[in-house]
Design a protein around this motif. Sequence first.
Motif, short mmCIF file in Angstrom:
data_model
loop_
_atom_site.label_atom_id
_atom_site.label_comp_id
_atom_site.label_asym_id
_atom_site.label_seq_id
_atom_site.Cartn_x
_atom_site.Cartn_y
_atom_site.Cartn_z
N LEU A 80 4.91 6.11 0.49
CA LEU A 80 3.53 6.49 0.17
C LEU A 80 3.39 7.02 -1.24
CD1 LEU A 80 2.05 8.24 3.32
CD2 LEU A 80 1.32 6.13 2.24
N VAL A 81 4.47 7.59 -1.77
CA VAL A 81 4.38 8.26 -3.07
C VAL A 81 3.88 7.32 -4.17
CG1 VAL A 81 5.66 9.48 -4.84
CG2 VAL A 81 6.06 10.00 -2.45
N PRO A 82 4.55 6.17 -4.38
CA PRO A 82 4.05 5.29 -5.44
C PRO A 82 2.63 4.84 -5.20
CG PRO A 82 6.13 4.50 -4.56
CD PRO A 82 5.72 5.62 -3.70
N ARG A 83 2.28 4.65 -3.91
CA ARG A 83 0.92 4.20 -3.63
C ARG A 83 -0.10 5.27 -4.00
NH1 ARG A 83 1.14 2.53 2.29
NH2 ARG A 83 -1.10 2.85 2.16
N LEU A 84 0.26 6.51 -3.67
CA LEU A 84 -0.65 7.60 -4.04
C LEU A 84 -0.80 7.66 -5.55
CD1 LEU A 84 -2.23 10.24 -3.80
CD2 LEU A 84 -0.10 11.44 -3.50
N VAL A 85 0.33 7.61 -6.25
CA VAL A 85 0.26 7.77 -7.70
C VAL A 85 -0.51 6.61 -8.33
CG1 VAL A 85 1.57 8.01 -9.82
CG2 VAL A 85 2.41 9.07 -7.75
N SER A 86 -0.28 5.40 -7.82
CA SER A 86 -1.00 4.29 -8.44
C SER A 86 -2.48 4.38 -8.10
CB SER A 86 -0.40 2.95 -8.03
OG SER A 86 -0.72 2.68 -6.70
N TYR A 87 -2.80 4.90 -6.92
CA TYR A 87 -4.22 5.11 -6.62
C TYR A 87 -4.80 6.15 -7.55
CZ TYR A 87 -8.55 5.66 -4.06
OH TYR A 87 -9.88 5.68 -3.73
N LEU A 88 -4.06 7.21 -7.72
CA LEU A 88 -4.51 8.28 -8.63
C LEU A 88 -4.76 7.71 -10.03
CD1 LEU A 88 -4.75 11.32 -9.53
CD2 LEU A 88 -2.30 11.28 -9.81
N LEU A 89 -3.82 6.87 -10.48
CA LEU A 89 -3.95 6.34 -11.84
C LEU A 89 -5.09 5.34 -11.96
CD1 LEU A 89 -0.19 5.98 -12.72
CD2 LEU A 89 -1.79 7.63 -13.65
N SER A 90 -5.54 4.82 -10.82
CA SER A 90 -6.65 3.87 -10.91
C SER A 90 -7.99 4.60 -10.93
CB SER A 90 -6.60 2.90 -9.73
OG SER A 90 -6.97 3.58 -8.55
N GLN A 91 -7.98 5.89 -10.64
CA GLN A 91 -9.22 6.67 -10.66
C GLN A 91 -9.46 7.20 -12.07
OE1 GLN A 91 -11.22 6.84 -7.84
NE2 GLN A 91 -9.70 5.30 -7.28
N SER A 92 -10.19 6.42 -12.84
CA SER A 92 -10.23 6.71 -14.27
C SER A 92 -10.94 8.00 -14.63
CB SER A 92 -10.85 5.55 -15.01
OG SER A 92 -12.03 5.18 -14.34
N ASP A 93 -11.68 8.59 -13.70
CA ASP A 93 -12.32 9.85 -14.09
C ASP A 93 -11.52 11.06 -13.60
OD1 ASP A 93 -12.91 8.93 -11.63
OD2 ASP A 93 -15.00 9.60 -11.60
N HIS A 94 -10.35 10.81 -13.01
CA HIS A 94 -9.52 11.95 -12.61
C HIS A 94 -8.90 12.59 -13.85
CE1 HIS A 94 -6.35 14.30 -10.72
NE2 HIS A 94 -7.01 14.16 -9.59
N PRO A 95 -8.83 13.93 -13.86
CA PRO A 95 -8.28 14.61 -15.06
C PRO A 95 -6.90 14.11 -15.48
CG PRO A 95 -9.26 16.21 -13.58
CD PRO A 95 -9.35 14.89 -12.89
N VAL A 96 -6.07 13.74 -14.52
CA VAL A 96 -4.74 13.25 -14.88
C VAL A 96 -4.87 11.99 -15.73
CG1 VAL A 96 -2.62 12.24 -13.99
CG2 VAL A 96 -3.58 14.24 -12.87
N VAL A 97 -5.73 11.10 -15.28
CA VAL A 97 -5.90 9.84 -16.01
C VAL A 97 -6.54 10.08 -17.37
CG1 VAL A 97 -6.88 7.53 -15.90
CG2 VAL A 97 -6.09 8.64 -13.83
N LYS A 98 -7.49 11.00 -17.38
CA LYS A 98 -8.13 11.31 -18.66
C LYS A 98 -7.11 11.87 -19.65
CE LYS A 98 -12.87 12.28 -17.22
NZ LYS A 98 -13.74 13.40 -16.82
#
Lengths: 473, 217
Positions: A192-210
């Motif tokens: 699940l970990v890579p899936r979560l992280v790749s989902y997170l990285l696809s959310q372009s307005d999330h602070p991590v991605v910003k």
Amino acid sequence: MLRLAEQCLERAKSFIGKNTDPPRHKASSPTKTGHRRVLSDGGGELSPFLPPEVFQRLQTVEAQNTSKKELTPIEQASRLNQKLKANYEARLARLTPGQACQKTSLTLSLQRQMMENLIIAKARQEALQRKMEERRLRLQEEANRRFAASGGMTAEEQEQRTLYASVLEYEQDHDWPKLWKANMKENPDMALVPRLVSYLLSQSDHPVVKLLRKHQFRIYNRLYPIVSKGLPQSPALLLRPSHSTHNLLHSGKVRTWHLEGEEPHPLVTVDRENSFEDLEQFLTQLDWASAHDNQLLSLCLLSFECLNTASSKDLCLSSIEEAFFTPLWHALLALFRYCSLIPCPSLQGSYPYESAVQELKLLVTDYCPQKKLECLVRTLRLICACAEDCRCLHEVDATPRTSAIGADDLLPILSFVALQCQCPQLISECAALEEFIHEGYLIGEEGYCLTSMQSALAYVESAGCFLTGGLAV
Amino acid sequence: MAAGGMGGKTYSFKVVLLGEGCVGKTSLVLRYCENKFNDKHITTLQASFLTKKLNITGKRVNLAIWDTAGQERFHALGPIYYRDSNGAILVYDVTDEDSFQKVKNWVKELRKMLGNEICLCIVGNKIDLDKDRHVSVEEAESYAESVGAKHYHTSAKLNKGIEELFLDLCKRMMETAQAEERLKGNGASQSASSRRGVQIVDDELQATPAGGCCSSG
């Protein structure tokens, strides 16, 4: 009376114009200017690298496409007003010329309604802003509490607090982080970990991605002036971009370099020295590339505490690294390629250690340091395996203990493989990898493989094996 | 980190193996890693890069042993091999005077590049061929002492002295790491600057009297 009505209408029109214009402008301007930029740069300066503004825009384009932003009250009101105005115009068209009085009253009521809508919207907007501000402060406080234990505050800690507050804010607005956290808790599965992280990285307005985009842009911004001005001067530099945007710009460039390569360029040496200085200067600051990774990782871990185990951390980091380096690698590599580039002679047919050579050729197709390292390790392992097979063929009485391959054998074979690989950018790839490899890897097998590869390449280079191949290519 | 002695008390040490072509470095390290344990300890890189897990006085030690090529032509990038090393094993062949000279060159370079942080072992291999010895025991031992290294005699063929060599080296590297930790604890708070082998000069000056194993010989 009629004149008054007309005046009102004029004012109403100008009002509508003012309120509807900005959003329309906003929506259309990025793409428009973006295109213009690309074109003008393509025709003028002839650089294979996108200017930083375009780079940044390309990175954020998906952001605009994917996120359906909620309208602010003011925007809602101006949409409503536009509808009202359309209604009004339709009605007006249906009126006979004799109904001037009705026309006036219609005009006035339109104006009244529009004014009301705007006033209400403004009040709502202000209230909303106050609420957001309050929430921000509250979350900031929460973030401060979380970091309270750490005592003294450095600038980094301060920054991290602010970032964490923005993560909290984001989580108030979006449900998916909660769902994921619950999901992770229920079935703690590494997959699940890579899936979560790749989902997170696809959310372009999330602070991590910003934050990721911000860091990328900062690095690219520094790189661009160096790589864009330096490249056309060295004739041997030939980039093979796979990115579609690069290809578009690229077709014209190769030719120019070739032209320049034909006549001896008196400035080449001088420029090289300058570029060394640039490189040096840049490298001293490159530590932030890894510092950025760390900052991103810790923000990730703060956002999802469930990731904070040794093995998830590694997975998380490699995902971040991939997202971080993929768009930057061309430019980074160009920087390293200044110092070294040599074309190889070619050989044909089947030969020893071919599988290792094939593997090594794949190194340039990845854009993530960790994957490149894995490729290097596979190459060296294949060499050992090939040598083992070879030995088993020739010696009947083979006892593995006494004749395993050591560095004395490995390096000459590796030099051969590197030469056969015919990949001029290997030297620069390795130099770049050395900068970006994580310290933990340096001591391990990955570090050993990288070091050996560099040693072999240095030998091949010093032996002048390439010179016959010619620098004229 | 150079001395990975973090809180959990697992030490990670990097050891480079240096020496001329035919002195038997590879056999030495293969003997060490194969003899006591089974083949699992050999990575797929065979004898070039070996790892070994040890337990010394209750502390876990991970050893990464880096073999280097003996041929002169691969020496240009020597420094990138031995950077961040905690220990170096310099092997010479007791029947080959030349290989001993090479060791002396390595010692000079290592001390110049890494200072006293690195634990040096000078190893005279092939003592099974003692009748052809060309490097005298006294000369080798007094040289080792003069440069703050320890001297060992081994025979990869007869499996002599190898276990002792590595065990001793590990203990010395642990001492160095512990001394470094103490220093960090006492003095300059968290400014851990041993990153990539860059040492702050002050640290180094203090380290020597505080029990740097190498100087005690």
